[in-house]
Design an enzyme around this catalytic site. Structure first.
Site, short mmCIF file in Angstrom:
data_model
loop_
_atom_site.label_atom_id
_atom_site.label_comp_id
_atom_site.label_asym_id
_atom_site.label_seq_id
_atom_site.Cartn_x
_atom_site.Cartn_y
_atom_site.Cartn_z
NE ARG A 88 42.06 46.60 47.01
CZ ARG A 88 41.62 45.35 47.05
NH1 ARG A 88 40.33 45.09 47.01
NH2 ARG A 88 42.47 44.34 47.15
CB THR A 93 43.97 43.06 44.16
OG1 THR A 93 42.56 43.14 43.99
CG2 THR A 93 44.62 43.57 42.90
CB CYS A 191 38.64 39.44 42.09
SG CYS A 191 39.77 40.67 41.41
#
Length: 231
Positions: A88, A93, A191
């Site tokens: 992704r 995360t 992040c």
């Protein structure tokens, strides 16, 4: 254009098992689209929305920096956590118990072909849901996801997002902290953004526990309206 979405609540499920399952659904949609193009078959493509809760896991996106994970394999094992590099967007995360994770696997040709709009509508779904709990959530410029108190020293992230898309088919999605153990976020730079705090809905509401089924109902209600979808 098929705007019907099949909802599946997978309960608590291993991250890698869920990722493999997403890939299967994702490939099924792509295969249908390829067949339509090659054979002019005009077959409907399916859409899915998966709810899941993962055991403790850290995932690193394609553009992520491994140094944003602050512990080694032994320390991960001590915390009963796992780690995966994934396909992704976004950086690192955390997923774990008390977090509502949503994976919309959609053929955007059924809705709109605009990834930027797709991400903004996912954020809007979260913002509208949190508003029902009296929280003013918002976007932070240049930082995908949903935040509280943006532009202040108290800015904190409550929902992370990272998606993949190919031929307008999406996978991965969002992770909303509802009853999350925030201590696990201390083991990474969320992040990849230094100096930003993370929060959870139960903390913001001053409650020991928030009813997650109710939060899911609200999320789906807003998703349905924003995407003009059917469940």
């Amino acid at each position: 254009m098929n705007k019907k979405i099949e909802l599946q609540d997978l309960g608590r499920k291993d991250y890698k098992e869920t990722w493999d399952y997403q890939e299967t659904l994702f490939k099924g949609i792509l295969d249908t689209k390829i067949k339509n193009r090659r054979e002019d078959a005009n077959l409907e493509t399916n859409n899915y929305f998966l709810f899941v809760e993962h055991p403790h896991v850290y995932t690193l996106g394609k553009s992520g920096d491994m140094s944003n994970l602050l512990v080694d394999e032994a320390q991960l094992a001590e915390k009963n956590a796992t780690f995966y590099k994934v396909n992704r967007g976004g950086d690192i995360t955390y997923h774990g118990p008390g977090q509502i994770v949503g994976y919309p696997i959609l053929d955007l040709d059924n809705f709109f072909t605009d990834i930027h709009k797709y991400l903004r509508l996912l954020e809007e779904m979260i913002i509208l849901t949190l508003a029902e709990y009296g929280l003013k959530a918002e976007r932070s410029k240049g930082e995908t996801g949903v935040w509280l108190d943006v532009g202040t020293p108290f800015a904190r992230k409550i929902c992370a997002m990272g998606v993949r898309a190919s031929r307008w088919v999406t996978m991965h999605g969002f992770a909303l902290n509802v009853n999350a153990d925030l201590g696990y976020f201390d083991l990474m730079i969320p992040c990849g953004i230094r100096g930003k705090a993370v929060t959870s809905l139960n903390v913001e509401l001053g409650k020991k526990q928030v009813y997650e089924a109710e939060v899911k109902e609200k999320l789906l209600k807003h998703f349905k309206t924003l995407f003009e979808a059917e469940f």
